[in-house]
Design a protein around this motif. Structure first.
Motif, mmCIF file in Angstrom:
data_model
loop_
_atom_site.group_PDB
_atom_site.id
_atom_site.type_symbol
_atom_site.label_atom_id
_atom_site.label_comp_id
_atom_site.label_asym_id
_atom_site.label_seq_id
_atom_site.Cartn_x
_atom_site.Cartn_y
_atom_site.Cartn_z
ATOM 1 N N ILE C 88 11.109 20.455 37.405
ATOM 2 C CA ILE C 88 10.453 19.599 36.396
ATOM 3 C C ILE C 88 11.422 18.511 35.921
ATOM 4 C CG2 ILE C 88 9.542 19.580 34.040
ATOM 5 C CD1 ILE C 88 8.376 22.417 34.781
ATOM 6 N N LEU C 89 12.663 18.899 35.685
ATOM 7 C CA LEU C 89 13.656 17.903 35.271
ATOM 8 C C LEU C 89 13.877 16.867 36.373
ATOM 9 C CD1 LEU C 89 16.156 20.343 33.535
ATOM 10 C CD2 LEU C 89 14.808 18.570 32.392
ATOM 11 N N ASP C 90 13.929 17.375 37.595
ATOM 12 C CA ASP C 90 14.078 16.494 38.753
ATOM 13 C C ASP C 90 12.936 15.461 38.776
ATOM 14 O OD1 ASP C 90 14.445 15.401 41.248
ATOM 15 O OD2 ASP C 90 14.669 17.296 42.298
ATOM 16 N N LEU C 91 11.727 15.951 38.544
ATOM 17 C CA LEU C 91 10.561 15.061 38.551
ATOM 18 C C LEU C 91 10.614 14.048 37.409
ATOM 19 C CD1 LEU C 91 7.716 17.615 39.356
ATOM 20 C CD2 LEU C 91 8.398 15.668 40.769
ATOM 21 N N LEU C 92 11.028 14.520 36.226
ATOM 22 C CA LEU C 92 11.095 13.594 35.093
ATOM 23 C C LEU C 92 12.148 12.521 35.335
ATOM 24 C CD1 LEU C 92 10.726 16.052 32.079
ATOM 25 C CD2 LEU C 92 9.072 14.357 32.862
ATOM 26 N N TRP C 93 13.246 12.957 35.894
ATOM 27 C CA TRP C 93 14.323 12.011 36.170
ATOM 28 C C TRP C 93 13.860 10.957 37.188
ATOM 29 C CZ3 TRP C 93 20.078 13.840 36.715
ATOM 30 C CH2 TRP C 93 20.909 12.715 36.769
ATOM 31 N N ALA C 94 13.062 11.384 38.142
ATOM 32 C CA ALA C 94 12.605 10.463 39.184
ATOM 33 C C ALA C 94 11.809 9.298 38.608
ATOM 34 C CB ALA C 94 11.759 11.218 40.207
ATOM 35 N N TYR C 114 19.104 18.759 28.905
ATOM 36 C CA TYR C 114 18.627 19.805 29.807
ATOM 37 C C TYR C 114 19.066 19.557 31.254
ATOM 38 C CZ TYR C 114 15.803 21.576 25.966
ATOM 39 O OH TYR C 114 15.386 22.101 24.772
ATOM 40 N N CYS C 115 19.127 18.293 31.658
ATOM 41 C CA CYS C 115 19.623 18.021 33.012
ATOM 42 C C CYS C 115 21.050 18.535 33.133
ATOM 43 C CB CYS C 115 19.560 16.528 33.332
ATOM 44 S SG CYS C 115 17.915 15.980 33.767
ATOM 45 N N TYR C 116 21.806 18.359 32.053
ATOM 46 C CA TYR C 116 23.187 18.859 32.058
ATOM 47 C C TYR C 116 23.180 20.384 32.105
ATOM 48 C CZ TYR C 116 27.829 20.012 30.312
ATOM 49 O OH TYR C 116 29.081 20.555 30.166
ATOM 50 N N LYS C 117 22.391 21.001 31.229
ATOM 51 C CA LYS C 117 22.369 22.460 31.154
ATOM 52 C C LYS C 117 21.910 23.103 32.448
ATOM 53 C CE LYS C 117 21.866 23.785 26.334
ATOM 54 N NZ LYS C 117 20.908 24.021 25.276
ATOM 55 N N TYR C 118 20.957 22.466 33.104
ATOM 56 C CA TYR C 118 20.377 23.076 34.298
ATOM 57 C C TYR C 118 20.958 22.485 35.594
ATOM 58 C CZ TYR C 118 17.245 25.890 31.562
ATOM 59 O OH TYR C 118 16.750 26.846 30.708
ATOM 60 N N ASP C 119 22.073 21.784 35.447
ATOM 61 C CA ASP C 119 22.777 21.268 36.619
ATOM 62 C C ASP C 119 21.926 20.385 37.524
ATOM 63 O OD1 ASP C 119 25.422 22.027 36.382
ATOM 64 O OD2 ASP C 119 24.911 24.110 36.856
ATOM 65 N N VAL C 120 21.065 19.613 36.914
ATOM 66 C CA VAL C 120 20.316 18.645 37.720
ATOM 67 C C VAL C 120 21.135 17.360 37.692
ATOM 68 C CG1 VAL C 120 18.157 17.377 37.949
ATOM 69 C CG2 VAL C 120 18.139 19.735 37.135
ATOM 70 N N LYS C 121 21.793 17.077 38.806
ATOM 71 C CA LYS C 121 22.787 15.992 38.779
ATOM 72 C C LYS C 121 22.227 14.665 39.265
ATOM 73 C CE LYS C 121 26.924 18.592 38.515
ATOM 74 N NZ LYS C 121 27.132 19.967 38.916
ATOM 75 N N GLU C 122 21.149 14.752 39.977
ATOM 76 C CA GLU C 122 20.472 13.530 40.404
ATOM 77 C C GLU C 122 19.032 13.913 40.744
ATOM 78 O OE1 GLU C 122 22.208 12.114 43.980
ATOM 79 O OE2 GLU C 122 22.070 14.043 44.987
ATOM 80 N N THR C 123 18.199 12.926 40.870
ATOM 81 C CA THR C 123 16.838 13.249 41.263
ATOM 82 C C THR C 123 16.768 13.253 42.782
ATOM 83 O OG1 THR C 123 14.533 12.640 41.139
ATOM 84 C CG2 THR C 123 16.104 10.829 41.101
ATOM 85 N N THR C 124 15.925 14.133 43.311
ATOM 86 C CA THR C 124 15.807 14.192 44.767
ATOM 87 C C THR C 124 14.581 13.438 45.255
ATOM 88 O OG1 THR C 124 14.645 16.287 44.605
ATOM 89 C CG2 THR C 124 17.008 16.408 44.923
#
Lengths: 596, 526, 350
Positions: C88-94, C114-124
Motif C-alpha cells: 500500500i505504501l509502495d502504491l501511495l508513493w507511486a 511509515y515508508c521509513y518504518k516499513y522499509d519502503v525505500k522506493e516505489t516499484t
C-alpha cells in the motif's frame, strides 16, 4: 372478455426496441385493423424473449411460430399470409425453427427447449404493462397466501428451506439474510432491491424488470411482510429507461389494485415502494455503496460490518436482494420448497439466468437449472463457437470472475463449483472466447473496466488496479519484462486481500485466473515478444502474401518507406523499419497484407 | 454557562437566541451542528438569518429588542398547552403563579405582531423546546445589550425553569462569553461591587475578610461602572483613568462621547500590546506582553480555568501585565511580591470560594470548572444539580417593554451590531493578520435588497449612516440575511465605526448599554 | 461494561466489547499504522494501512472498524500484514511527488514516517501520476492535490465535525481528489477557513501558508488557551527561534481538537512590528520612548498628587477580559488595596 384466435407477441425488450420493435407493433395493429382482424387477433408487446441474436422477435400463437429479425416491410406478409390465410411465412422464421422442413414452435427450438424458466417465466409471455396478465399467470397469489395463511416466520422458513441463494454475486443464502433483517431491532426497516446491474454483458435483471416487473414488486412485499418493513426502494440504473418506466407503471397499477400501499388485500399489512435512479456507477451495485447512493451520498462503499441487515439505509436494518433473487420468491411461495429444491443441485437449488456473449452462435439470456454442465450451455443451448473456431475459455462472473478452460467444460455449474475453479457465478455474465482471443488482452480489458469503475475510496483498489492495468498494457504493447508477471501477481494478491469492498477484492480475479491457466501466454508476451492469439498489434508483424498483385499502393502509403517491390511483382515489408501503422493493410485492394 | 460546552453535542433541543454562534463562537457553533446532525432539534431566534438559521427547525426572525416578548409568548404557549414540567416546578421552584399571571396576555397572535413573526412559529418553537428532554438555551449579547438586558436574561431563565431544564445535563441556560477571559475578569472582581468570587464590597464581613488578607483598609463604597466612569470623566469627577487591555474608543457606545471623556481626564494610563485608538489618547502607554509571552490562566464560558503558557519572549522591554501591576502596586507602597502567576493563583484560591481548589499543578493538563471549593473537589460540570444555589429556583416574570431607541421619520431603520467571523472585537489583533484582513477588509452595513432598492443603493456602494449621535461612512452590503426595516453593522472597524452611532442608554441593573437597537437613517452619497 | 477476551499476537487481553481491534491494540501498546483514522470521526476504513489478520476471516480486516468479539485471535504484524502495508505504501508513493527534501511537511508526514518504518525505500511502480493545479486561493492555506493520499480526513472533518461541507471528493477511481464543488477554489466556496482540514492532513496536501520556513523538529510545542473568544479552545503554539510560527489544535474539553480561523491562523499579531516594546510618555502631544523607571515614576507621582488633592474616588480603572485571571486579580487589588477605590470595571458588557 374477448377470445382471440391468434396472439402476436412482439418483443419489447431493450434490444428489440432499439431495432424498432415498437414500430413493428404499430404496423401490426394498423394492418390488423385494416384487415378487420382486430376482434380476432391480439397484439401484445412483451418483455425480452432472451435470444437477442434473433431480434426483433415476433411470435404468433397458437402455433408458436418464431419469426426472427423482422423488418417493418415483413409485417404485411405475416398479416396477409399467416394471420389471414393461416400459412406460416417460412422465409421469416428463425433458422433453428425449421428442421427437415418441419416447423418447430418456439419452445421446441434448441435454445429454449433446454432451458428451465423460473425467474424469466413470464418474460416474453405476458404484457408487463398489464397487471391482469400477471395476475392471470398466478401473480400475487404467493403474496396472498403468505398474508392470509402464513406468519412472517413461516415465510422466512420457506425461503430458508428452499435453499435459494443470492443471484447477484456471491450466492449468500437468501433465507439467512431475511432472518438477520427480521431479527434486527429497529422501528423502521427497509426492503431494497438491487437493480444496479453492471457486469459488462449481463442484462437479466433489466429483462426481468422489463418483462415481469410485478414479480419483483410481489417479492419485495413478501419480504416486507417477513422482516417487518413497510417501505421498499428499487435502485435501478437510469440507463434502463424501459425498465424504469415499466416498473413505475407496475407500481402504480399495484397501488391502484390495493396490492401496494395501506392495508394490502385487507390484511392490515402496509407496504409501499419507490424507485431510486442510479447514475450508472458499477460500484453502486455493491450493497453499501448502493445504500449510500440512495441516501444521496456519493456512491462509495462502507466497510462491513456493520452489515445492512443491522445498519443499512439511514442506519436502519435493511434487507437487500437483487432482481433475479426476488423474481424467484413468488413462485417458491406458491409452489413450495420441494418443487424448488427439485431443481438444481443440493447446495444450489433452482435455476440461474446467464447472459451468453462473446464468441458464441446464440447470444442472449438463458435460464438453466443449477448443475447444468458448461458444455451443454455453450454447445446445446448456445449453439457452439461460430466459424468453426476452437473454444478457448469462458469468462464467468464478469470483471470479478475468472476464466474456465476447455478441461472444465463438463463441470456442473453452481455457486461452489465455479469458485472452486477460481471463478465465480457473479450476476451471470458468460463470455465465450475462442482461439483468437488473447488472454492477456482479456485480462487487460477487464482491468480497464475496474479501473474505470473503481470508486476511489480505498488505496489498494484506486492505486493498485491502475498499476495492474499499466503493467498489462505494457505487456500487450510488447514492453513487458519477466519481473512484471511476478509484480502483477503480488499486487493482485494484495489488492484482493486488502480492498474495502467486493469490487476491489475481486478486481484482480481475471488476472489471477488467466495467470493460472494461461501463464504461457503472458510469458510469450514478455519473453518471446509474441502474442500467440495474434491479437496484440504491437507484437505482430505485417507480411505481404502471394495475393499481392504488385499494384504498389502499399509502398506509396507507407510512411516509413519500408515496403519494396517492382510493379506487378510481389512486394515485401522490411519489418525492422516498419512502424506498424497499418496504412498498407488498409490501402491493399487485394487483402494481401496480413498480421502475424 | 450553567452547563459545559461538550454537553452541546448531546442536547435534544438547542435554542439559540441573540447569538450568531458560528461566527462568534465557531467551535461551539460546529458542535451545535454536530448535535443537529445527530437528531437534535434547533430553534434560532435572531433579527438576522444567520448561518445556524439554515439548519434550524424553526427560525424566528424577530425585530431587534423583542426577546422578552418572544420568550414570554413561548411560555404562554407552553402553559396553555400544559407542556410545563409540573413536577420540577412543584419541587424546585418558587413564584410560579406570578409567571402564569404575567404571561397570560402574551398570546402568539399578539406577540407575533410585536416580534414581526408568524404566531404559528412561536407555537412550534415553544412545543419543540418544551418537548425536548434536554433543552439547552444558548444566548449572547443579543439578549443582554438592551435597556432591559437583565430582564431578558431573567426571561430566559424563566423559560428554562418552566421546563425543568436547569440542573440537568445538556440543557441549562448558557450565555456564551465573547472574550477569552470575560468570565475570569468577573470572577476575579473586575467589577465595581464585587471582590473576587462575587463577594460584595459593601458587606462588612467581606470587607473585613479582605482587609485582613490584604492587610490594608478597604472602601465599602460601590465603585463606578464603565459608562459611569466615562460620564464622570467627561463631567470632571473622574480624574485618573487606568485602562488595561481595553479599547473603548472602538468598543464603547457613542465614541464621540468616549473621546471627550478620555481627553478630559487629568491622567490616562493605557497598558496594551499595540498603540490602540485608546492608547493614542494616553499620557503614559505601558507595553504589555501578549498571551503567548506569559504564564497565567483564562476562565472560559463554561467556567473552566485553563492554563496560558509562555511560548516566546515579549518584544523589547514589554512586560507581562501582572509584573507591571505588581511593580506599580509596590511603588505605591503596597509591598507584596509575587514570584509567579502560580503564586497569585494560590492567593486567589485562598480568598475566592469558587476557586478554592484551583492550583497550577491541578490544571496542568485539563482545566477545572468552578465551583471547585477544595483541593479534592473535581470541579463542576453543570450547575444547580439537585438544588439551586439559593435553594429554590425563583421565577422572575418580566414584562416586555419596547427599546429606548425608536424609529421615526428621520431615523427610520433599526441598526443592530455584532461581530464577523474574521475579526475580533476592536481588531487590534486580527486587524494585523493579513489573511483575516483580506477576508474582511472594511466596515459594511447589511441592507435588505428591498430597502436598498428603495434607497437606490447598490451593493458595494459607500453610504452615509446617521443616528441621533453621529454619522459614519461605510459600505453597503445588500443581502436578504436581514429584514427590510433592520440593518446590521459590525462594530470592529475604527473607520466606519458602528459605535459612533450607538447610544449610551443603560440597563439600570447590569449597566449594559443598549447596543443592539439604534435608530438610524441611511443616505446615498451623491 | 461487558468485556471480552481476545488474543492479539498470541497475548490474551480483556477489553470492553465495544472496542475496535485498533483500540484494543493501543491499550496493549501495539502500534498499528493508520492514515485515515481519527477517533472523532466515523470509521472510514479506506487507507487499509491498519489491516490485521483475524483468524477465520478470508481477507485482512481493518482494525479501525472491526469490533472485537470474544475469542478473536488477531495478528497485527504477521508477514502477510506487513507485506500488504508495504504494498500500500509502495502504491501511495507511486502517485506522490518524491520531494521530501523540500516538502514543508517533512518530519511530520505520515507517509514519510511509515515508508521509513516499513522499509519502503522506493516505489516499484511507474506510470500515471496526479497532476493538479495547486489551489492557493485561500489566504490561509494551500490545497496541493498532487500530495494527497485520499485519506478523506479533511473531507470528513469538514462534514462530520465542522459541518461546513466546503470540500468533498471529486471524480472517481484514480482521478478521485479533494476539491470544492465545481472546482471553484477554496476562497470562492462556503469554506469558513477554520483550517481543521489542514490540521488533520497527514501529508503535505493541505498546508498553511506560512510566513516562516521551519521544520517541525526545529519547533517546540507550547500548550496554551486560545486568546480570542470565550470557548477556551486548547492549542499548541509552534515556536521556532522565539517566534510563534504555527498553531495546532489540541484535544481540549471544549474544542475536541477543533479551532476556528482566528485561533488557527490569527497568530501573526504576536510578532507584528507594531507591537509596543517600550513605555511611552506623551510630551507636548507627542509620544516619547522612556524607561520603565521614568514611566513608573510619573504614574506614581500622578497617583500620589491626585490622591492627596482629590482623594481616592476620582480614580478608576478598566481591567481586561483579555488578560489572565492573575492579572485581573492584581488589577482590582491595585485599585482596591493600593489606591483605595472600588471603581474597577471591564468590558464584560461589550
Amino acid at each position: 372478455m374477448n377470445i382471440y384466435r391468434s396472439h402476436v407477441l412482439i418483443c419489447g425488450g431493450t434490444g428489440c426496441t432499439s431495432s424498432k420493435s415498437d414500430k413493428l407493433q404499430k404496423e401490426f395493429q394498423n394492418l390488423i385493423q385494416k384487415k378487420d382482424l382486430d376482434k380476432e387477433v391480439k397484439v401484445v408487446r412483451t418483455g425480452c424473449f432472451g435470444l437477442c441474436e434473433a431480434g426483433p422477435i415476433v411470435i404468433v400463437y397458437p402455433e408458436g411460430s418464431f419469426y426472427s429479425q423482422i423488418k417493418l416491410e415483413d409485417v404485411e406478409e405475416i398479416v396477409e399470409e399467416h394471420l389471414l390465410k393461416g400459412v406460416v411465412v417460412k422465409r421469416l422464421l428463425y433458422k433453428g425453427a425449421i428442421s427437415e422442413e418441419a416447423i418447430k414452435s418456439i419452445y421446441e427450438v434448441d435454445f429454449y427447449k433446454k432451458q428451465e424458466r423460473i425467474a424469466l417465466k413470464n418474460c416474453g409471455v405476458i404484457s408487463p404493462e398489464d397487471i391482469y396478465e400477471y395476475i392471470a399467470f398466478d401473480g400475487y397469489m404467493g403474496l396472498a397466501k403468505a398474508l392470509t395463511e402464513m406468519s412472517p416466520e413461516e415465510v422466512i422458513k420457506v425461503v430458508t428451506e428452499s435453499g435459494l441463494r443470492g443471484r447477484g454475486g456471491a450466492g449468500f443464502p437468501t433465507g439467512l439474510k431475511w432472518n438477520f433483517a427480521a431479527k434486527a431491532t429497529g422501528n423502521e426497516k427497509y426492503v431494497l432491491c438491487n437493480a444496479d446491474e453492471g457486469d459488462p454483458g449481463a442484462f437479466m435483471d433489466r429483462s426481468i424488470l422489463e418483462g415481469d416487473p410485478h414479480s419483483v414488486i410481489e417479492a419485495m412485499s413478501l419480504a416486507g411482510y417477513a422482516i417487518g418493513s413497510n417501505q421498499g426502494y428499487v435502485y435501478v440504473r437510469a440507463e434502463y429507461p424501459i425498465a424504469v418506466q415499466r416498473l413505475q407503471i407496475a407500481i402504480n397499477q399495484a397501488r391502484e389494485k390495493g396490492l401496494l400501499g395501506k392495508n394490502i388485500l385487507g390484511t392490515g399489512f402496509d407496504f409501499d415502494m419507490e424507485i431510486r435512479l442510479g447514475a450508472g456507477a458499477f460500484v453502486c451495485g455493491e450493497e453499501t455503496a448502493l445504500i449510500a447512493s440512495i441516501e444521496g451520498e456519493r456512491g462509495m462503499p462502507r466497510n462491513k460490518p456493520p452489515f445492512p441487515a443491522n445498519k443499512g439505509l439511514w442506519q436502519k436494518p435493511s434487507l437487500i436482494n437483487n432482481v433475479e433473487t426476488y423474481a424467484n420468491i413468488p413462485q417458491i411461495m406458491l409452489k413450495g420448497v420441494d418443487w424448488f429444491k427439485s431443481i438444481g443441485t443440493e447446495k444450489s437449488s433452482g435455476t440461474k439466468v446467464f447472459a451468453l456473449g462473446g464468441k458464441i452462435e446464440n447470444t442472449g439470456l438463458v435460464e438453466i437449472p443449477m448443475g447444468t454442465p458448461l458444455r451443454k450451455v455453450i454447445y446445446d443451448i448456445g449453439g457452439g463457437i461460430p466459424n468453426g473456431k476452437e473454444f478457448k475459455a469462458v469468462q464467468t462472473g464478469g470483471p470479478s470472475g475468472g476464466c474456465i478452460t476447455a478441461d472444465h467444460l463438463d463441470t456442473p455449474i453452481d455457486f461452489d463449483s465455479l469458485v472452486a475453479l477460481g471463478s465465480m457465478m457473479g450476476s451471470g455474465g458468460m463470455i465465450v472466447m475462442d482461439e483468437d482471443n488473447c488472454m492477456v488482452d482479456i485480462a487487460r480489458f477487464f482491468l480497464d473496466f475496474t479501473v474505470e469503475e473503481s470508486c476511489g475510496k480505498c488505496n489498494p483498489c484506486r492505486e493498485g488496479t491502475q498499476r495492474m492495468l499499466e503493467i498489462l498494457e505494457r505487456i500487450t504493447e510488447g514492453k513487458g519484462e519477466v519481473e512484471d508477471i511476478d509484480k502483477l501477481e503480488r499486487l493482485a494478491k494484495t489488492i484482493k486481500d486488502t480492498s474495502l469492498c467486493g469490487l476491489g477484492q475481486t478486481a484482480p480475479n481475471p488476472v489471477l485466473s488467466t495467470l493460472k491457466y494461461f501463464r504461457h501466454e503472458y510469458e510469450a508476451h514478455v519473453i518471446d515478444k509474441t502474442c500467440p492469439a495474434g491479437q496484440c498489434k504491437a507484437l505482430l508483424d505485417y507480411f505481404i502474401t502471394d495475393k499481392c498483385k504488385g499494384c504498389t499502393k502499399c509502398a506509396r502509403v507507407c510512411p516509413s518507406s519500408c515496403i519494396t517491390g517492382k510493379v506487378k511483382e510481389i512486394h515485401s515489408i522490411n519489418n525492422k523499419l516498419c512502424i506498424k501503422c497499418g496504412a498498407c493493410m488498409e490501402a491493399c485492394p487485394f487483402d494481401a497484407i496480413i498480421l502475424k | 454557562m450553567t452547563n459545559s460546552i461538550a454537553e452541546v453535542k448531546d442536547a435534544d433541543v438547542i435554542f439559540v437566541i441573540g447569538s450568531n454562534t458560528t461566527e462568534n463562537h465557531p467551535v461551539i457553533g460546529a458542535q451545535m451542528k454536530q448535535a443537529k446532525a445527530q437528531g437534535a432539534k434547533l430553534i434560532v431566534a435572531d433579527p438576522r438569518k444567520i448561518d445556524l438559521a439554515n439548519d434550524s427547525d424553526v427560525f424566528l426572525q424577530i425585530k431587534p429588542g423583542t426577546n422578552i416578548a418572544l420568550l414570554n409568548s413561548m411560555m404562554n404557549v407552553i402553559i396553555e398547552e400544559g407542556l410545563e414540567d409540573k413536577k420540577y416546578i412543584a419541587e424546585r421552584t418558587e413564584d410560579y403563579e406570578e409567571l402564569v399571571k404575567l404571561v397570560k396576555a402574551y398570546t402568539p397572535e399578539k406577540i407575533g405582531e410585536i416580534c414581526e413573526i408568524d404566531p404559528e412559529d412561536i407555537r412550534k418553537a415553544a412545543r419543540i423546546y418544551a418537548k425536548g428532554d434536554k433543552s439547552g438555551i444558548y444566548y449572547a449579547m443579543g439578549i443582554t445589550q438592551h435597556k432591559k438586558g437583565t430582564h431578558g436574561v431573567m426571561a430566559v431563565s424563566n423559560l428554562a425553569l418552566l421546563c425543568g431544564n436547569i440542573g440537568k445535563e445538556s440543557a441549562g441556560v448558557n450565555p456564551l462569553r465573547g472574550q477569552n477571559n470575560v468570565q475570569g475578569a468577573c470572577d476575579m472582581g473586575g467589577l465595581p461591587a464585587d471582590y473576587p468570587g462575587y463577594q460584595k464590597v459593601f458587606k462588612p464581613e467581606i470587607q473585613e475578610k479582605f482587609e485582613k488578607t490584604w492587610n490594608t483598609k478597604l472602601s465599602p463604597k460601590v465603585g463606578l461602572t464603565i459608562p459611569e466612569v466615562i460620564h464622570g470623566a467627561e463631567e470632571g469627577s473622574v480624574n485618573f483613568l487606568y485602562i488595561m487591555g481595553e479599547n473603548p474608543m472602538i468598543s464603547d457606545p457613542d465614541i464621540n462621547h468616549v473621546k471627550k471623556a478620555l481627553d478630559n481626564v487629568d491622567f490616562l494610563v493605557v497598558q496594551d500590546i499595540f498603540l490602540t485608538e485608546t492608547a493614542e489618547r494616553a499620557d503614559v502607554v505601558l507595553p504589555a506582553a501578549s498571551f503567548a509571552e506569559k504564564e497565567g490562566t483564562f476562565t472560559n464560558s463554561e467556567r473552566r480555568i485553563q492554563r496560558v503558557r509562555k511560548a516566546v519572549e515579549a518584544p523589547g522591554e514589554a512586560k507581562p501585565d501582572w509584573v507591571i501591576l505588581m511593580d506599580i502596586m509596590n511603588r505605591l507602597g503596597y509591598d507584596k511580591k509575587y514570584s509567579s502567576p502560580s503564586e497569585i493563583m494560590d492567593e486567589i484560591a485562598s480568598v475566592t470560594p469558587q476557586y478554592g481548589g484551583i492550583s497550577y499543578d491541578r490544571i496542568s493538563k485539563i482545566g477545572l470548572q468552578w465551583p471547585c471549593p477544595s483541593k479534592s473537589h473535581p470541579g463542576t460540570k453543570y450547575l444547580h444539580k439537585g438544588v439551586f444555589a439559593r435553594g429554590k429556583g425563583l421565577f422572575m416574570p418580566q414584562e416586555y417593554v419596547g427599546s429606548v431607541e425608536s424609529v421615526d421619520s428621520e431615523y427610520p431603520y433599526i441598526m443592530t451590531t455584532g461581530r464577523v467571523l474574521y475579526h475580533y472585537h476592536s481588531r487590534s489583533m486580527t486587524g494585523r493578520v493579513e489573511g483575516l484582513n483580506k477576508k474582511a477588509p472594511v466596515s459594511f452595513i447589511e441592507i435588505n435588497p428591498a430597502t436598498a432598492n428603495r434607497l437606490n443603493i447598490e451593493d458595494g456602494e459607500k453610504v452615509k449612516v446617521t443616528s441621533r449621535r453621529g454619522t459614519i461612512t461605510t459600505m453597503a452590503k445588500i443581502t436578504d440575511i436581514i429584514g427590510e426595516d433592520t440593518v446590521f453593522i459590525p462594530f470592529h472597524y475604527a473607520d466606519g465605526a458602528a459605535n459612533v452611532l450607538t447610544g449610551t442608554e443603560l440597563d439600570p441593573i447590569a449597566k449594559i448599554p443598549e447596543l443592539k437597537v439604534t435608530a438610524v437613517r441611511i443616505e446615498k452619497i451623491l | 461494561m461487558d468485556t471480552v477476551i481476545i488474543k492479539i499476537n498470541d497475548e490474551r487481553v480483556e477489553v470492553p466489547n465495544d472496542f475496535t481491534i485498533l483500540q484494543a491494540a493501543k491499550k496493549m501498546g501495539i502500534d498499528i499504522p493508520t492514515l485515515c483514522y481519527d477517533e472523532r470521526l466515523e470509521s472510514h476504513a479506506a487507507c487499509r494501512m491498519c489491516v490485521v489478520e483475524v483468524e477465520g476471516a478470508r481477507n485482512l480486516q481493518t482494525s479501525c472498524s472491526l469490533k472485537v468479539a470474544d475469542g478473536m485471535e488477531i495478528k497485527t504484524h504477521s508477514e502477510r500484514v506487513i507485506q500488504a502495508r508495504k504494498d500500500i505504501l509502495d502504491l501511495l508513493w507511486a502517485n506522490h511527488p518524491n520531494d521530501c527534501l523540500t516538502c514543508e511537511k517533512s518530519g511530520e508526514c505520515k507517509l514519510q514516517e511509515y515508508c521509513y518504518k516499513y522499509d519502503v525505500k522506493e516505489t516499484t511502480f511507474e506510470g500515471k501520476r496526479k497532476n493538479y493545479e495547486i489551489d492557493d486561493s485561500s489566504p490561509f492555506f494551500y490545497n496541493n492535490q498532487n500530495k494527497c493520499i485520499n485519506c478523506g480526513k479533511c473531507v470528513r472533518v469538514c462534514s462530520e465535525l465542522q459541518h461546513t461541507n466546503a470540500i468533498g471528493f471529486s471524480e472517481r477511481g484514480f482521478n478521485t481528489h479533494v476539491s470544492t464543488p465545481f472546482e471553484i477554489g477554496i476562497d470562492n466556496s462556503v469554506c469558513v477557513s477554520c483550517g481543521n482540514c489542514v490540521s488533520v492532513c497527514p501529508v503535505g496536501a493541505l498546508m498553511p501558508k506560512s510566513k516562516e520556513k521551519f521544520r517541525l523538529w526545529e519547533t517546540k510545542k507550547v500548550r496554551t488557551t486560545c486568546s480570542y473568544c470565550g470557548v477556551g479552545c486548547q492549542m499548541d503554539l509552534l515556536v521556532k527561534d522565539n517566534k510563534v510560527v504555527g498553531v495546532q489544535p489540541a484535544n481540549g474539553p471544549s474544542n475536541n481538537g477543533l479551532l476556528c480561523v482566528k485561533g488557527k491562523f490569527g497568530f501573526n499579531f504576536i510578532n507584528h512590528p507594531d507591537r509596543l516594546n517600550k513605555p511611552l510618555i506623551k510630551k507636548d502631544g507627542q509620544f516619547v520612548e522612556s524607561s520603565w523607571e521614568e514611566a513608573y515614576g510619573l504614574i506614581v507621582e500622578k497617583v500620589n498628587n491626585i490622591k492627596s488633592e482629590k482623594g481616592s474616588e476620582v480614580f478608576a480603572g478598566f481591567t481586561s477580559a483579555r488578560c489572565t485571571n492573575e492579572e485581573n486579580y492584581l488589577f482590582q487589588k491595585l485599585f482596591r488595596a493600593g489606591i483605595g477605590t472600588n471603581s474597577v470595571d471591564h468590558c464584560a458588557r461589550l
